[in-house]
Scaffold this motif. Structure first.
Motif, PDB file in Angstrom:
ATOM      1  N   ASP A   6       0.948  -1.070  -0.279  1.00  0.00           N
ATOM      2  CA  ASP A   6       0.109   0.245  -0.312  1.00  0.00           C
ATOM      3  C   ASP A   6       0.530   1.357   0.118  1.00  0.00           C
ATOM      4  OD1 ASP A   6      -1.679   2.265   0.174  1.00  0.00           O
ATOM      5  OD2 ASP A   6      -2.686   1.069   2.006  1.00  0.00           O
ATOM      6  N   GLN A   7       0.881   2.028  -1.169  1.00  0.00           N
ATOM      7  CA  GLN A   7       1.870   3.188  -1.338  1.00  0.00           C
ATOM      8  C   GLN A   7       1.150   3.664  -2.095  1.00  0.00           C
ATOM      9  OE1 GLN A   7       5.732   1.861  -3.231  1.00  0.00           O
ATOM     10  NE2 GLN A   7       5.923   0.045  -1.078  1.00  0.00           N
ATOM     11  N   PRO A   8       1.440   4.913  -2.136  1.00  0.00           N
ATOM     12  CA  PRO A   8       0.547   5.961  -3.282  1.00  0.00           C
ATOM     13  C   PRO A   8       0.921   5.398  -4.462  1.00  0.00           C
ATOM     14  CG  PRO A   8       2.094   7.071  -1.884  1.00  0.00           C
ATOM     15  CD  PRO A   8       2.460   5.843  -1.826  1.00  0.00           C
ATOM     16  N   ALA A   9       1.711   5.091  -5.261  1.00  0.00           N
ATOM     17  CA  ALA A   9       2.487   4.676  -6.975  1.00  0.00           C
ATOM     18  C   ALA A   9       2.251   3.658  -6.653  1.00  0.00           C
ATOM     19  CB  ALA A   9       3.177   6.189  -7.227  1.00  0.00           C
ATOM     20  N   PHE A  10       1.824   3.263  -5.933  1.00  0.00           N
ATOM     21  CA  PHE A  10       1.893   0.965  -6.063  1.00  0.00           C
ATOM     22  C   PHE A  10       1.120   0.594  -5.022  1.00  0.00           C
ATOM     23  CE2 PHE A  10       4.771  -2.872  -5.397  1.00  0.00           C
ATOM     24  CZ  PHE A  10       3.915  -3.525  -6.255  1.00  0.00           C
ATOM     25  N   TYR A  11      -0.065  -0.339  -5.545  1.00  0.00           N
ATOM     26  CA  TYR A  11      -0.704  -0.876  -5.090  1.00  0.00           C
ATOM     27  C   TYR A  11      -0.798  -2.357  -5.080  1.00  0.00           C
ATOM     28  CZ  TYR A  11      -4.815  -1.448  -1.734  1.00  0.00           C
ATOM     29  OH  TYR A  11      -5.814  -1.958  -0.560  1.00  0.00           O
ATOM     30  N   ALA A  12      -0.622  -3.469  -3.740  1.00  0.00           N
ATOM     31  CA  ALA A  12      -1.161  -4.710  -4.818  1.00  0.00           C
ATOM     32  C   ALA A  12      -1.463  -5.850  -3.441  1.00  0.00           C
ATOM     33  CB  ALA A  12       0.089  -5.425  -4.920  1.00  0.00           C
ATOM     34  N   TYR A  13      -2.763  -6.263  -4.378  1.00  0.00           N
ATOM     35  CA  TYR A  13      -3.806  -6.952  -2.738  1.00  0.00           C
ATOM     36  C   TYR A  13      -3.515  -8.066  -3.509  1.00  0.00           C
ATOM     37  CZ  TYR A  13      -7.339  -5.872  -6.462  1.00  0.00           C
ATOM     38  OH  TYR A  13      -7.985  -5.683  -7.233  1.00  0.00           O
ATOM     39  N   GLN A  14      -3.748  -9.665  -3.273  1.00  0.00           N
ATOM     40  CA  GLN A  14      -4.355 -10.740  -3.144  1.00  0.00           C
ATOM     41  C   GLN A  14      -5.639 -11.425  -2.405  1.00  0.00           C
ATOM     42  OE1 GLN A  14      -1.186 -13.703  -1.210  1.00  0.00           O
ATOM     43  NE2 GLN A  14      -1.313 -14.900  -3.235  1.00  0.00           N
ATOM     44  N   ARG A  15      -6.050 -12.079  -4.166  1.00  0.00           N
ATOM     45  CA  ARG A  15      -7.227 -13.575  -3.295  1.00  0.00           C
ATOM     46  C   ARG A  15      -6.859 -14.639  -3.756  1.00  0.00           C
ATOM     47  NH1 ARG A  15     -10.540 -10.293  -5.874  1.00  0.00           N
ATOM     48  NH2 ARG A  15     -11.335  -9.144  -4.043  1.00  0.00           N
ATOM     49  N   GLY A  16      -7.287 -15.376  -2.997  1.00  0.00           N
ATOM     50  CA  GLY A  16      -6.489 -16.873  -3.558  1.00  0.00           C
ATOM     51  C   GLY A  16      -5.245 -17.356  -4.214  1.00  0.00           C
ATOM     52  N   SER A  17      -5.279 -17.631  -5.087  1.00  0.00           N
ATOM     53  CA  SER A  17      -3.551 -17.997  -6.002  1.00  0.00           C
ATOM     54  C   SER A  17      -3.622 -16.566  -7.160  1.00  0.00           C
ATOM     55  CB  SER A  17      -4.140 -18.750  -6.638  1.00  0.00           C
ATOM     56  OG  SER A  17      -5.140 -19.426  -7.812  1.00  0.00           O
ATOM     57  N   THR A  18      -4.361 -15.381  -6.638  1.00  0.00           N
ATOM     58  CA  THR A  18      -4.380 -14.362  -7.648  1.00  0.00           C
ATOM     59  C   THR A  18      -3.998 -13.192  -7.349  1.00  0.00           C
ATOM     60  OG1 THR A  18      -6.294 -15.277  -9.141  1.00  0.00           O
ATOM     61  CG2 THR A  18      -5.526 -13.164  -9.879  1.00  0.00           C
ATOM     62  N   THR A  19      -2.884 -12.444  -7.842  1.00  0.00           N
ATOM     63  CA  THR A  19      -2.685 -11.480  -7.655  1.00  0.00           C
ATOM     64  C   THR A  19      -2.504 -10.685  -8.145  1.00  0.00           C
ATOM     65  OG1 THR A  19      -0.567 -12.365  -5.771  1.00  0.00           O
ATOM     66  CG2 THR A  19      -0.551  -9.962  -6.662  1.00  0.00           C
ATOM     67  N   VAL A  20      -2.731  -8.543  -8.032  1.00  0.00           N
ATOM     68  CA  VAL A  20      -3.452  -8.374  -8.173  1.00  0.00           C
ATOM     69  C   VAL A  20      -1.946  -6.794  -8.384  1.00  0.00           C
ATOM     70  CG1 VAL A  20      -4.779  -5.959  -9.821  1.00  0.00           C
ATOM     71  CG2 VAL A  20      -5.274  -8.411  -9.605  1.00  0.00           C
ATOM     72  N   SER A  21      -1.870  -6.152  -8.977  1.00  0.00           N
ATOM     73  CA  SER A  21      -0.894  -5.018  -8.866  1.00  0.00           C
ATOM     74  C   SER A  21      -0.832  -3.928  -9.388  1.00  0.00           C
ATOM     75  CB  SER A  21       0.793  -5.481  -8.818  1.00  0.00           C
ATOM     76  OG  SER A  21       1.070  -5.240  -9.704  1.00  0.00           O
ATOM     77  N   VAL A  22      -1.075  -2.759  -8.690  1.00  0.00           N
ATOM     78  CA  VAL A  22      -1.634  -1.285  -9.891  1.00  0.00           C
ATOM     79  C   VAL A  22      -0.313  -0.752  -9.459  1.00  0.00           C
ATOM     80  CG1 VAL A  22      -3.030   0.561 -10.212  1.00  0.00           C
ATOM     81  CG2 VAL A  22      -3.996  -2.147  -9.845  1.00  0.00           C
TER      82      VAL A  22
END
Length: 259
Positions: free
Chosen positions: A227-243
């Motif tokens: 959780d950063q201002p220009a980088f965010y990532a989360y995980q649900r089950g076996s899938t990871t999403v980063s922005v």
């Protein structure tokens, strides 16, 4: 003369048998297509060894032409990377844990390149393919597979997007107010079957000031990794999403890890 002829024929027979049966002894005896098979397999094995660290992304093949096999012979180099999320205080231990979980044939070692330097993972994936693990961005571990310079050869067709891939990134782009974007994919086989697959989409849209606020409707049942201002990532089950937000471009990466 008879002895000389027999000796010459014996050498010829030995050379032919060696050419067909003996394993290669130098990298130059294996072209880029052979390296690609080893690299593909190693991506899945590294991802499995990294468990339970979330895999943020795997890259597609990156081929660089123009390296020198010898002063008179030109070649090409193949690289792929895996990027893992690891809390900064635990990143060094993460490399050691990966080294412990790799198959013994990798012969992994951990050590800094220079006294007092950050720890690095070095291993051998086989087929003269080298593995290097480094701590790059804060909270990230990068594993790089490197074929070294070798004869160029045609590679298998790269993975292409299918019907499931736009759905992996479209809700995130919509939450960010970004225009839909054609995704690119990278894939590798997993040791136990199935595949690890990364879907990447980039949209020419400025990211919101706080990514967490924009993505909150999508992360109610997910674990936040970064959780950063220009980088965010989360995980649900076996899938990871980063922005990531970078000026007037936002990148969304969705990675489904090995089963």
């Amino acid at each position: 003369m008879a002895v000389t002829v027999v000796w010459a024929l014996s050498l010829l027979a030995a050379a032919m048998i060696s050419a067909h049966r003996s394993p290669p002894t130098v990298r130059e005896q294996r072209d880029l297509a052979h390296a690609d098979v080893v690299v593909d397999r190693a991506v899945g094995e590294l991802a499995a060894a990294a468990t339970p660290l979330p895999v943020l992304s795997i890259s597609a093949d990156t081929v660089t032409q123009g390296c020198r096999i010898s002063p008179l012979r030109e070649g090409a180099l193949l690289r792929r990377t895996l990027v893992l999320a690891a809390p900064e205080p635990q990143a060094a231990e993460a490399l050691r844990a990966i080294a412990r979980r790799l198959p013994p044939r990798y012969r992994p070692t951990i050590g800094p390149d220079a006294p007092g330097g950050a720890p690095e993972l070095h291993a051998d994936a086989g087929g003269f393919v080298a593995v290097r693990g480094t701590l790059n961005e804060p909270g990230e571990v990068t594993l790089t597979l490197d074929s070294g310079c070798r004869p160029a050869a045609p590679l298998p067709a790269a993975a292409v997007p299918d019907g499931r891939d736009p759905a992996a990134v479209a809700p995130v782009l919509a939450a960010l107010g970004a225009a839909p974007a054609q995704p690119a994919v990278a894939q590798a086989p997993c040791p136990g079957g199935g595949a690890i697959r990364t879907v990447t989409a980039r949209s020419r849209t400025a990211a919101p000031a706080l990514l967490a606020d924009a993505l909150r409707p999508l992360t109610a049942d997910a674990s936040v990794i970064v959780d950063q201002p220009a980088f965010y990532a989360y995980q649900r089950g076996s899938t990871t999403v980063s922005v990531r937000g970078d000026g007037d471009t936002v990148s969304v990466v969705s990675t489904t890890s090995c089963p």
